[in-house]
Design a protein around this motif. Structure first.
Motif, mmCIF file in Angstrom:
data_model
loop_
_atom_site.group_PDB
_atom_site.id
_atom_site.type_symbol
_atom_site.label_atom_id
_atom_site.label_comp_id
_atom_site.label_asym_id
_atom_site.label_seq_id
_atom_site.Cartn_x
_atom_site.Cartn_y
_atom_site.Cartn_z
ATOM 1 N N TYR A 33 -1.421 10.721 1.941
ATOM 2 C CA TYR A 33 -1.558 12.105 2.869
ATOM 3 C C TYR A 33 -2.911 11.817 3.627
ATOM 4 C CZ TYR A 33 2.003 14.195 -0.184
ATOM 5 O OH TYR A 33 3.227 14.385 -0.900
ATOM 6 N N LEU A 34 -2.345 12.124 5.072
ATOM 7 C CA LEU A 34 -3.418 12.370 5.932
ATOM 8 C C LEU A 34 -3.388 13.878 6.338
ATOM 9 C CD1 LEU A 34 -5.872 11.563 7.914
ATOM 10 C CD2 LEU A 34 -4.033 10.752 9.290
ATOM 11 N N ASN A 35 -4.526 14.581 6.160
ATOM 12 C CA ASN A 35 -4.606 15.937 6.158
ATOM 13 C C ASN A 35 -3.398 16.617 5.957
ATOM 14 O OD1 ASN A 35 -7.256 15.626 7.262
ATOM 15 N ND2 ASN A 35 -6.618 15.180 9.038
ATOM 16 N N GLU A 36 -2.871 16.432 4.702
ATOM 17 C CA GLU A 36 -1.584 17.109 3.951
ATOM 18 C C GLU A 36 -0.531 16.627 4.757
ATOM 19 O OE1 GLU A 36 -1.953 18.632 1.525
ATOM 20 O OE2 GLU A 36 -4.316 18.642 1.662
ATOM 21 N N GLU A 37 -0.452 15.459 5.683
ATOM 22 C CA GLU A 37 0.749 14.722 6.262
ATOM 23 C C GLU A 37 1.024 13.504 5.745
ATOM 24 O OE1 GLU A 37 1.982 12.814 10.330
ATOM 25 O OE2 GLU A 37 0.238 13.927 10.224
ATOM 26 N N VAL A 38 2.260 13.214 5.085
ATOM 27 C CA VAL A 38 2.654 12.027 4.328
ATOM 28 C C VAL A 38 2.804 11.190 5.454
ATOM 29 C CG1 VAL A 38 4.380 10.767 3.106
ATOM 30 C CG2 VAL A 38 4.145 13.317 2.751
ATOM 31 N N VAL A 39 1.836 9.837 5.394
ATOM 32 C CA VAL A 39 1.720 8.944 6.483
ATOM 33 C C VAL A 39 2.336 7.521 5.766
ATOM 34 C CG1 VAL A 39 0.011 9.989 7.802
ATOM 35 C CG2 VAL A 39 -0.742 8.619 5.812
ATOM 36 N N ARG A 77 12.201 -0.143 -3.863
ATOM 37 C CA ARG A 77 12.187 -0.099 -2.076
ATOM 38 C C ARG A 77 10.896 -0.711 -1.784
ATOM 39 N NH1 ARG A 77 14.576 5.734 -1.089
ATOM 40 N NH2 ARG A 77 13.632 6.092 -3.290
ATOM 41 N N LYS A 78 11.034 -1.365 -0.361
ATOM 42 C CA LYS A 78 9.672 -1.603 0.366
ATOM 43 C C LYS A 78 8.846 -0.208 0.638
ATOM 44 C CE LYS A 78 10.359 -5.861 0.257
ATOM 45 N NZ LYS A 78 9.114 -6.943 -0.496
ATOM 46 N N PRO A 79 7.631 -0.499 0.807
ATOM 47 C CA PRO A 79 6.854 0.754 1.415
ATOM 48 C C PRO A 79 7.031 0.886 2.870
ATOM 49 C CG PRO A 79 5.500 -1.207 1.344
ATOM 50 C CD PRO A 79 6.818 -1.640 0.616
ATOM 51 N N GLN A 80 6.811 2.230 3.455
ATOM 52 C CA GLN A 80 6.966 2.582 4.710
ATOM 53 C C GLN A 80 5.753 3.335 5.235
ATOM 54 O OE1 GLN A 80 10.299 5.449 3.098
ATOM 55 N NE2 GLN A 80 11.468 4.752 5.007
ATOM 56 N N SER A 81 5.697 3.311 6.494
ATOM 57 C CA SER A 81 4.599 4.111 7.240
ATOM 58 C C SER A 81 5.255 5.298 7.854
ATOM 59 C CB SER A 81 3.669 3.267 8.218
ATOM 60 O OG SER A 81 4.566 2.608 8.938
ATOM 61 N N LEU A 82 4.595 6.596 8.068
ATOM 62 C CA LEU A 82 5.197 7.434 8.514
ATOM 63 C C LEU A 82 4.142 8.194 9.636
ATOM 64 C CD1 LEU A 82 6.642 8.572 5.169
ATOM 65 C CD2 LEU A 82 8.063 7.733 6.932
ATOM 66 N N GLY A 83 4.591 9.228 10.154
ATOM 67 C CA GLY A 83 3.864 9.986 10.767
ATOM 68 C C GLY A 83 2.831 9.444 12.051
ATOM 69 N N ARG A 84 1.754 9.877 11.958
ATOM 70 C CA ARG A 84 0.368 9.187 12.746
ATOM 71 C C ARG A 84 0.232 8.022 12.442
ATOM 72 N NH1 ARG A 84 -4.341 13.535 12.504
ATOM 73 N NH2 ARG A 84 -3.234 14.131 10.687
ATOM 74 N N LEU A 85 0.595 7.210 11.242
ATOM 75 C CA LEU A 85 0.297 5.904 10.789
ATOM 76 C C LEU A 85 1.517 5.024 11.017
ATOM 77 C CD1 LEU A 85 -2.447 7.081 9.751
ATOM 78 C CD2 LEU A 85 -2.207 5.691 7.797
ATOM 79 N N TYR A 115 -7.905 11.478 3.279
ATOM 80 C CA TYR A 115 -6.831 10.713 3.073
ATOM 81 C C TYR A 115 -6.783 10.994 1.449
ATOM 82 C CZ TYR A 115 -6.330 8.060 7.277
ATOM 83 O OH TYR A 115 -6.006 7.607 8.496
ATOM 84 N N LYS A 116 -5.498 11.298 1.114
ATOM 85 C CA LYS A 116 -5.159 11.687 -0.440
ATOM 86 C C LYS A 116 -4.148 10.577 -0.869
ATOM 87 C CE LYS A 116 -3.252 15.781 -1.404
ATOM 88 N NZ LYS A 116 -2.720 16.979 -1.954
ATOM 89 N N CYS A 117 -4.243 10.243 -2.014
ATOM 90 C CA CYS A 117 -3.412 9.293 -2.788
ATOM 91 C C CYS A 117 -2.933 10.124 -3.850
ATOM 92 C CB CYS A 117 -3.955 8.076 -3.187
ATOM 93 S SG CYS A 117 -3.051 6.966 -4.340
ATOM 94 N N PHE A 118 -1.378 10.129 -3.632
ATOM 95 C CA PHE A 118 -0.616 11.025 -4.758
ATOM 96 C C PHE A 118 0.336 10.115 -5.416
ATOM 97 C CE2 PHE A 118 2.539 13.558 -6.497
ATOM 98 C CZ PHE A 118 2.019 14.793 -6.816
ATOM 99 N N VAL A 119 -0.232 9.818 -6.853
ATOM 100 C CA VAL A 119 0.966 8.978 -7.682
ATOM 101 C C VAL A 119 1.528 9.731 -8.741
ATOM 102 C CG1 VAL A 119 0.876 6.987 -9.295
ATOM 103 C CG2 VAL A 119 -0.865 7.102 -7.411
ATOM 104 N N SER A 120 2.872 9.760 -8.493
ATOM 105 C CA SER A 120 3.668 10.454 -9.738
ATOM 106 C C SER A 120 4.656 9.406 -10.800
ATOM 107 C CB SER A 120 4.538 11.723 -8.945
ATOM 108 O OG SER A 120 5.370 10.849 -8.098
ATOM 109 N N THR A 121 4.837 10.072 -11.680
ATOM 110 C CA THR A 121 5.934 9.230 -12.515
ATOM 111 C C THR A 121 6.891 10.654 -13.014
ATOM 112 O OG1 THR A 121 4.684 9.207 -14.693
ATOM 113 C CG2 THR A 121 4.448 7.347 -13.369
ATOM 114 N N PHE A 122 7.921 10.111 -13.864
ATOM 115 C CA PHE A 122 8.856 10.969 -14.426
ATOM 116 C C PHE A 122 8.197 11.841 -15.356
ATOM 117 C CE2 PHE A 122 11.892 12.416 -17.713
ATOM 118 C CZ PHE A 122 12.733 13.288 -16.905
ATOM 119 N N THR A 123 6.954 11.613 -15.903
ATOM 120 C CA THR A 123 6.249 12.401 -16.992
ATOM 121 C C THR A 123 4.712 12.720 -16.378
ATOM 122 O OG1 THR A 123 5.721 10.491 -18.035
ATOM 123 C CG2 THR A 123 7.445 11.347 -18.994
ATOM 124 N N ASP A 124 4.402 12.215 -15.269
ATOM 125 C CA ASP A 124 2.930 12.573 -15.078
ATOM 126 C C ASP A 124 2.588 12.642 -13.497
ATOM 127 O OD1 ASP A 124 0.381 13.478 -15.333
ATOM 128 O OD2 ASP A 124 -0.341 11.524 -16.251
#
Length: 242
Positions: A31-37, A44-52, A86-95
């Motif tokens: 995230y960049l200032n709370e916007e997913v980038v 799947r392959k990674p994606q760039s979004l928004g301002r990036l 910039y915030k990195c958010f990592v998630s799995t099914f359990t955490d």
């Protein structure tokens, strides 16, 4: 982290994490200032979004591990509009977990100058910085020629900041001092610093009272008088030796 605006440098923002053997449904988002980038959801392959969008090298691999290979972002040629948190958010099914970091994209000043002006009773020193980003910190101080490290900050009487059409800033500060407080030959410095970076720029003025700077002292013009004496001396010498 700090990088110069539009410098052509590449910046890597990494998101280091560890997973348990039974963790599945992995998703990595930046995230960049709370916007997913940026997002990567294996397989799947990674994606760039928004301002990036189109500003990330999507082929960059942070590791050889299939569970973390695309965890990082490699940003090509950062510019000031993508500065921020910039915030990195990592998630799995359990955490899930996250970490954040600040990226400063700065623009050095276009000009930095210092000038002096007297009003008869005191002397004003003004420092100008133009087209710089983000807002810099300016300091005026004096020291003797042979004692640079013994700083004597001048009292700032005025500070003005203008946001220009480019989105950058032009700043000037003015300090006032009594004539007797500054000896002729003192060095007056204006120092510019951009917070969060190692960027420092300094401009120096060699102080002399206006009378001396203009070549006059009292009611006479020293330069003019010396020139006349030199001419008389040359003619006198020619006359005596002829």
């Amino acid at each position: 982290m700090a990088v110069k605006n539009n410098s052509g440098e590449e910046v890597i923002l990494d998101c280091d994490y560890s997973l348990r053997p039974d963790d599945d449904d992995l998703a990595v988002k930046w995230y960049l200032n709370e916007e997913v980038v940026y997002q990567w959801i294996p397989p799947r392959k990674p994606q760039s979004l928004g301002r990036l969008k189109d500003k990330i090298d999507l082929s960059f691999m942070a590791t050889n591990d299939p569970k973390s290979v695309y965890r990082a972002m490699k940003i090509t040629n950062p510019t000031s509009e993508i500065a921020g948190e910039y915030k990195c958010f990592v998630s799995t099914f359990t955490d899930e977990d996250f970490s954040s970091k600040q990226m400063i994209v700065f623009e050095p000043e276009k000009t930095l100058s210092i000038e002096q002006k007297s009003d008869g009773n005191s002397i004003n020193f003004t420092c100008f910085a133009t087209e710089v980003y983000p807002i810099p910190k300016l300091i005026l101080f004096k020291d003797k020629k042979d004692d640079f490290h013994n700083r004597n900050p001048l009292k700032i009487m005025q500070w003005d900041t203008i946001r220009t059409s480019s989105g950058r800033f032009s700043v000037h500060i003015t300090a006032t001092a009594a004539f007797k407080s500054i000896a002729p030959g003192s060095l007056i410095h204006c120092e510019l610093r951009i917070s969060g970076t190692a960027y420092v720029k300094r401009k120096t003025l060699l102080y002399y009272p206006e009378a001396l700077r203009n070549g006059s002292y009292g009611t006479g013009n020293i330069t003019h008088q010396l020139l006349i004496l030199l001419i008389y001396f040359i003619f006198f010498k020619m006359f005596v030796t002829s």
